[in-house]
Scaffold this active site. Sequence first.
Site, PDB file in Angstrom:
ATOM      1  N   GLY A 186      -6.087  -2.680   0.025  1.00 36.32           N
ATOM      2  CA  GLY A 186      -5.595  -1.442  -0.047  1.00 36.32           C
ATOM      3  C   GLY A 186      -4.093  -1.356  -0.898  1.00 36.32           C
TER       4      GLY A 186
ATOM      5  N   ASP B  31      -1.725  -1.067  -3.996  1.00 38.39           N
ATOM      6  CA  ASP B  31      -1.860  -0.101  -5.002  1.00 38.39           C
ATOM      7  C   ASP B  31      -0.723  -0.066  -6.077  1.00 38.39           C
ATOM      8  OD1 ASP B  31      -0.078   1.513  -3.639  1.00 38.39           O
ATOM      9  OD2 ASP B  31      -1.926   2.733  -2.784  1.00 38.39           O
TER      10      ASP B  31
ATOM     11  N   ASP C 143      -6.517 -14.176 -19.771  1.00 39.14           N
ATOM     12  CA  ASP C 143      -7.303 -15.066 -18.925  1.00 39.14           C
ATOM     13  C   ASP C 143      -8.179 -16.071 -19.664  1.00 39.14           C
ATOM     14  OD1 ASP C 143      -8.166 -15.505 -15.966  1.00 39.14           O
ATOM     15  OD2 ASP C 143     -10.100 -14.796 -16.745  1.00 39.14           O
TER      16      ASP C 143
ATOM     17  N   ASN D   4      -5.945   6.335  -1.214  1.00 36.98           N
ATOM     18  CA  ASN D   4      -6.986   5.904  -2.344  1.00 36.98           C
ATOM     19  C   ASN D   4      -7.499   4.517  -2.037  1.00 36.98           C
ATOM     20  OD1 ASN D   4      -4.693   3.835  -2.762  1.00 36.98           O
ATOM     21  ND2 ASN D   4      -4.125   4.785  -4.737  1.00 36.98           N
ATOM     22  N   ASP D   5      -7.129   4.180  -0.845  1.00 39.71           N
ATOM     23  CA  ASP D   5      -7.863   2.782  -0.340  1.00 39.71           C
ATOM     24  C   ASP D   5      -9.291   2.530  -0.556  1.00 39.71           C
ATOM     25  OD1 ASP D   5      -5.415   2.672   0.594  1.00 39.71           O
ATOM     26  OD2 ASP D   5      -5.598   2.156   2.574  1.00 39.71           O
TER      27      ASP D   5
ATOM     28  N   ASN E  32       0.872  -1.223   0.012  1.00 38.54           N
ATOM     29  CA  ASN E  32       0.032  -0.063   0.003  1.00 38.54           C
ATOM     30  C   ASN E  32       0.938   1.213   0.041  1.00 38.54           C
ATOM     31  OD1 ASN E  32      -2.047   2.043   0.509  1.00 38.54           O
ATOM     32  ND2 ASN E  32      -3.021   1.043   2.269  1.00 38.54           N
TER      33      ASN E  32
ATOM     34  N   GLU F  54      -4.025 -18.218 -21.103  1.00 42.58           N
ATOM     35  CA  GLU F  54      -4.174 -19.249 -20.027  1.00 42.58           C
ATOM     36  C   GLU F  54      -4.795 -20.326 -20.573  1.00 42.58           C
ATOM     37  OE1 GLU F  54      -6.111 -19.510 -15.537  1.00 42.58           O
ATOM     38  OE2 GLU F  54      -7.228 -18.368 -17.104  1.00 42.58           O
TER      39      GLU F  54
END
Length: 619
Positions: A159, A161, A330, A139-140, A134, A359
């Site tokens: 949190g 980032d 993905d 910006n949490d 974090n 994937e």
Amino acid sequence: MKTIYAVLALSIASAAFSQKMLEKVEPAFWWKGMKNPELQILVYGKGVANNEVTLSDGIQIKNLQKVENPNYLFITVNTNEINVPKFTINIKNGKKNIGSYSYELKQRNSGSADRSSFTSKDVMYLIMPDRFANGDEKNDSRPDLTEKADRNLPNGRHGGDLRGIINNLDYIQKLGATAVWLTPVNEDNEKVYSYHGYAQTDLYKIDGRYGTNEDYRTLSRELNKRHMMLVMDYVTNHWGVSHWMIKDLPTKDWIHWFNDGENGFKRSNYKITSQFDTNASEIDKKYALDGWFDTTMPDINQKNPLVLKYLTQNAIWWIEYAELGGFRVDTYPYNDKEAMAKWAKAITEEYPKFNIVGETWLSTAGHISAWQKNSKTGEAAGYNSNLPSVMDFILFGEMPKAFHEKESWNGGMNRIYDSFTSDFLYPDVNNLLVFFENHDTERWNEIFNADPKAYKLGLTLISTTRGIPQIYYGSEIGMRGDKKKGGDTDIRRDFPGGWKSDKQNAFNLSAQTPQQKDFFQYTQKLLNWRKGKEVIHSGKTKNFAPQDGVFTYFRYNEKESVMVMINNNDKDQTVDLKHFAESLNGFTKGKDIIADKEFTFQNTIAIPAKTSFIIELEK
């Protein structure tokens, strides 16, 4: 979920919510000088299609496509014919201009088309950003995003980032990784469980709890300064149910939904082998490809040309804007394979050196290899994916079994040997992603009870065999996680030291515990040695069938040769060197790069229990 089902039940032509004219324009800007000059601009606003559209500066609209929902217009222009840096999109109702947008065509950075990408020279470091560090507590939580940070919730936002990653690039670089793969960081504005990022709600915007688009580009540029690169986790198969386009679908067939399902929903049966199964029933193929991956992840219809164009342009936009070094895609086989072949081809034609790894979570080498570009197995099914790289799920699946088992005819290290016997199926075996864990799997250190010997054996294998090694954050300090008991959240624990309140900071090498140092220093030495070894990056391989639980193979080219020995036994072993005469011919000595131990080759070599040798051979 009620929102989307209500929208699906109503006429597509009705707006789901009130909005201003030209509420969104995507992509927001583009570049001059692209190999493909065609640009499709999505314009979104209440009833926008009921009005006249003009472009300034005499620019011609090549195609103006309206769809079922009058809130959308798709404007196609030829950027080669536009000779101004900015032009205006005007929406007129009669003589009245009721909306406008200044559209910018930027100049491409020098050398953009020849952007380098990850190869077998690299080691990929996988990070789940919310759980890493974090760097900006402000910006949490954000008022414009639903789920707020609560580190006490195992499945909540914690949190981590982009700034936290930037702050710890020294650590990643010292470790020896050269490419950083982040799980998705685009906006995921679902009510709960949004930290993983795979239910994206805005494909052109970084989630505000991670930072901004500019922060993402800064991370990429900071990596590039270090001769490293950023790999984006791209999702083509599904979006989040709260995506703004899902709430107000452009066309009914933008997503897959079922008339006979509950509120249009049916879950995928996950039988993606049906993509190449000549005996598969149509219903099984439909449920595999059209069924939703999960209740909050509507399945995107890549067969729709507008959808495919949107996904293609979005991918190219991020490459150009953020100066990316690759994609990991993905759930690749869950997409329409013909559409994805076009998607991959469009990207690699624009960026010939750009690498994309899919994937491909399948259980046979035949199925996995069929997804790699120019594959003979794919060709047998009348298909070429145009996808440069795939993930070696065969080696991944066999490794924990092999290192747990006693030696037998088809058990123990024979599993590893046997997995490599399928290498002939892959058209580019050096462009396989090799790994023993990731964010979806059991932690290696959990399987082996945080035994550093087991970790070192596994890391030796994926770092010295063909392909591109990928390691998962925290394993290099012995991090554990029990998926069976604790679910996904336990294999995605917070990295110690990523938060100011953490009692210990493992990013600080001097503050690591003795056990953490043992893991880290081995990883550091091996990965940094690997950086300069062309023989490992692109050399040939010669495997020798395991003997008494010792697997030996050679990586070699015209200039050098490396002998790798992995003893999986609980006891020391003495190995007869005569067996390797064809690869040792002319070599009389060598040096183990980990222990700095020199060997003079006689008749035998002794290797301790649960130990590996990586011996640079000398004449």
